[in-house]
Design a protein around this motif. Structure first.
Motif, PDB file in Angstrom:
ATOM      1  N   TYR A   1      59.275  -1.763  -8.435  1.00 47.35           N
ATOM      2  CA  TYR A   1      58.638  -0.678  -7.686  1.00 47.35           C
ATOM      3  C   TYR A   1      57.963   0.263  -8.686  1.00 47.35           C
ATOM      4  O   TYR A   1      58.579   0.645  -9.686  1.00 47.35           O
TER       5      TYR A   1
ATOM      6  N   ALA B   1      66.147   1.252  -7.533  1.00 46.80           N
ATOM      7  CA  ALA B   1      65.581   1.695  -6.258  1.00 46.80           C
ATOM      8  C   ALA B   1      66.691   2.062  -5.278  1.00 46.80           C
ATOM      9  O   ALA B   1      66.564   3.028  -4.508  1.00 46.80           O
TER      10      ALA B   1
ATOM     11  N   ARG C   1      49.869   1.561  -4.054  1.00 44.53           N
ATOM     12  CA  ARG C   1      49.729   0.329  -4.830  1.00 44.53           C
ATOM     13  C   ARG C   1      48.298  -0.161  -4.731  1.00 44.53           C
ATOM     14  O   ARG C   1      47.598   0.080  -3.740  1.00 44.53           O
TER      15      ARG C   1
ATOM     16  N   TRP D   1      58.007   5.736   1.711  1.00 51.51           N
ATOM     17  CA  TRP D   1      59.098   5.091   0.992  1.00 51.51           C
ATOM     18  C   TRP D   1      59.935   4.223   1.926  1.00 51.51           C
ATOM     19  O   TRP D   1      60.329   3.114   1.568  1.00 51.51           O
TER      20      TRP D   1
ATOM     21  N   VAL E   1      58.448   0.875   2.297  1.00 51.07           N
ATOM     22  CA  VAL E   1      58.551   0.051   1.090  1.00 51.07           C
ATOM     23  C   VAL E   1      59.989  -0.434   0.904  1.00 51.07           C
ATOM     24  O   VAL E   1      60.235  -1.563   0.461  1.00 51.07           O
ATOM     25  N   TYR E   2      60.938   0.428   1.256  1.00 51.62           N
ATOM     26  CA  TYR E   2      62.369   0.135   1.096  1.00 51.62           C
ATOM     27  C   TYR E   2      63.043   0.410   2.438  1.00 51.62           C
ATOM     28  O   TYR E   2      63.614   1.467   2.653  1.00 51.62           O
TER      29      TYR E   2
END
Length: 263
Positions: free
Chosen positions: A87, A104, A170, A191, A194-195
């Motif tokens: 990440y 992460a 990104r 976030w 992404v996670y």
């Protein structure tokens, strides 16, 4: 317990600060990231640095900024960010840092709390976060059109969110061209996109220990300056971690992880 001199020697070896230990391939760089858990792009602090570990002459000797990046290995940071389990976040005081899946998970409670805080603190932040929640990760061109914002206005809104890890950017390849390299655009995501799965552990204490472990040994003052959330730090953080037996001081004003000392 090892002496400070022994820890500094170990640091030079493990962080590949010795020219004979220079990273030679992208796969070696990925192994380096997985070993350390996190790293910066350039030398910013005691934390591991990708470009410092490359030991390659700069792209433009004598220049500043990008010209000091490695002549041929400068794309490695972005290429590592594209690999599974890595990440790229701007949580190093606004500068990019690569972290592994394990780190992460330590970051996740912090970033979810920051997401809630920043959503409640400013209408423009909330508007962007709500739009991303509804639309999903989005290219900046689409966001500008859908939110009616100029490039500068969108950047002004997104930058503080990126600095705190709430929004993650990104680079994406758009399409191939006959004339040259593939053009790229930037995608923004929350976030929690992404996670997606909340971590069962983590937090500032765990992250601090992981960062000190990554550095092997570091000036104690840096432990309060590595990450963007200065408002989260308490003055007794390092003292408390030392008292808990997670960090130790090989000498005054220096700190290392107990795991490092016993490993």
């Amino acid at each position: 317990m090892p002496s400070l001199a022994e820890l500094l020697e170990r640091r030079a070896y493990e962080l590949r600060l010795i020219p004979d230990r220079a990273l030679e391939t992208l796969d070696e760089a990925e192994e380096f990231l997985q070993e350390r858990g996190l790293m910066t792009r350039t030398e910013q602090s005691a934390l591991p640095s990708l470009y410092e570990a490359c030991h390659e002459d700069p792209y433009m000797p004598g220049s500043r900024g990008f010209g000091q990046w490695p002549e041929t290995k400068w794309p490695w940071f972005g290429e590592l960010a594209d690999r599974e389990g890595a990440y790229a976040l701007k949580i190093h005081r606004g500068k990019h840092m690569l972290v592994t899946e394990q780190v992460a998970a330590l970051l996740d409670p912090i970033l979810r709390a920051e997401l809630a805080r920043m959503h409640s603190e400013a209408d423009d932040w909330a508007r962007l976060l709500d739009h991303l929640e509804a639309a999903g990760p989005s290219e900046v061109e689409d966001l500008r059109a859908e939110l009616g914002l100029s490039s500068k206005a969108l950047k002004d809104v997104a930058s503080p969110l990126e600095r705190c890890g709430v929004v993650v950017s990104r680079s994406l390849v758009v399409s191939a061209t006959a004339e040259g390299p593939h053009p790229r655009t930037t995608e923004l995501a929350r976030w929690d996109q992404v996670y997606p799965e909340p971590s069962a552990s983590g937090g500032l204490e765990d992250l601090t220990v992981a960062a000190v472990r990554a550095a092997v040994v570091a000036p104690e003052r840096q432990a309060y300056r590595w990450f963007s959330w200065s408002w989260l730090y308490r003055k007794t953080l390092v003292d408390d971690l030392v008292a808990d037996g997670r960090l130790w001081r090989p000498e005054p004003d220096w700190v290392s992880a107990v795991e490092t000392a016993s490993g």
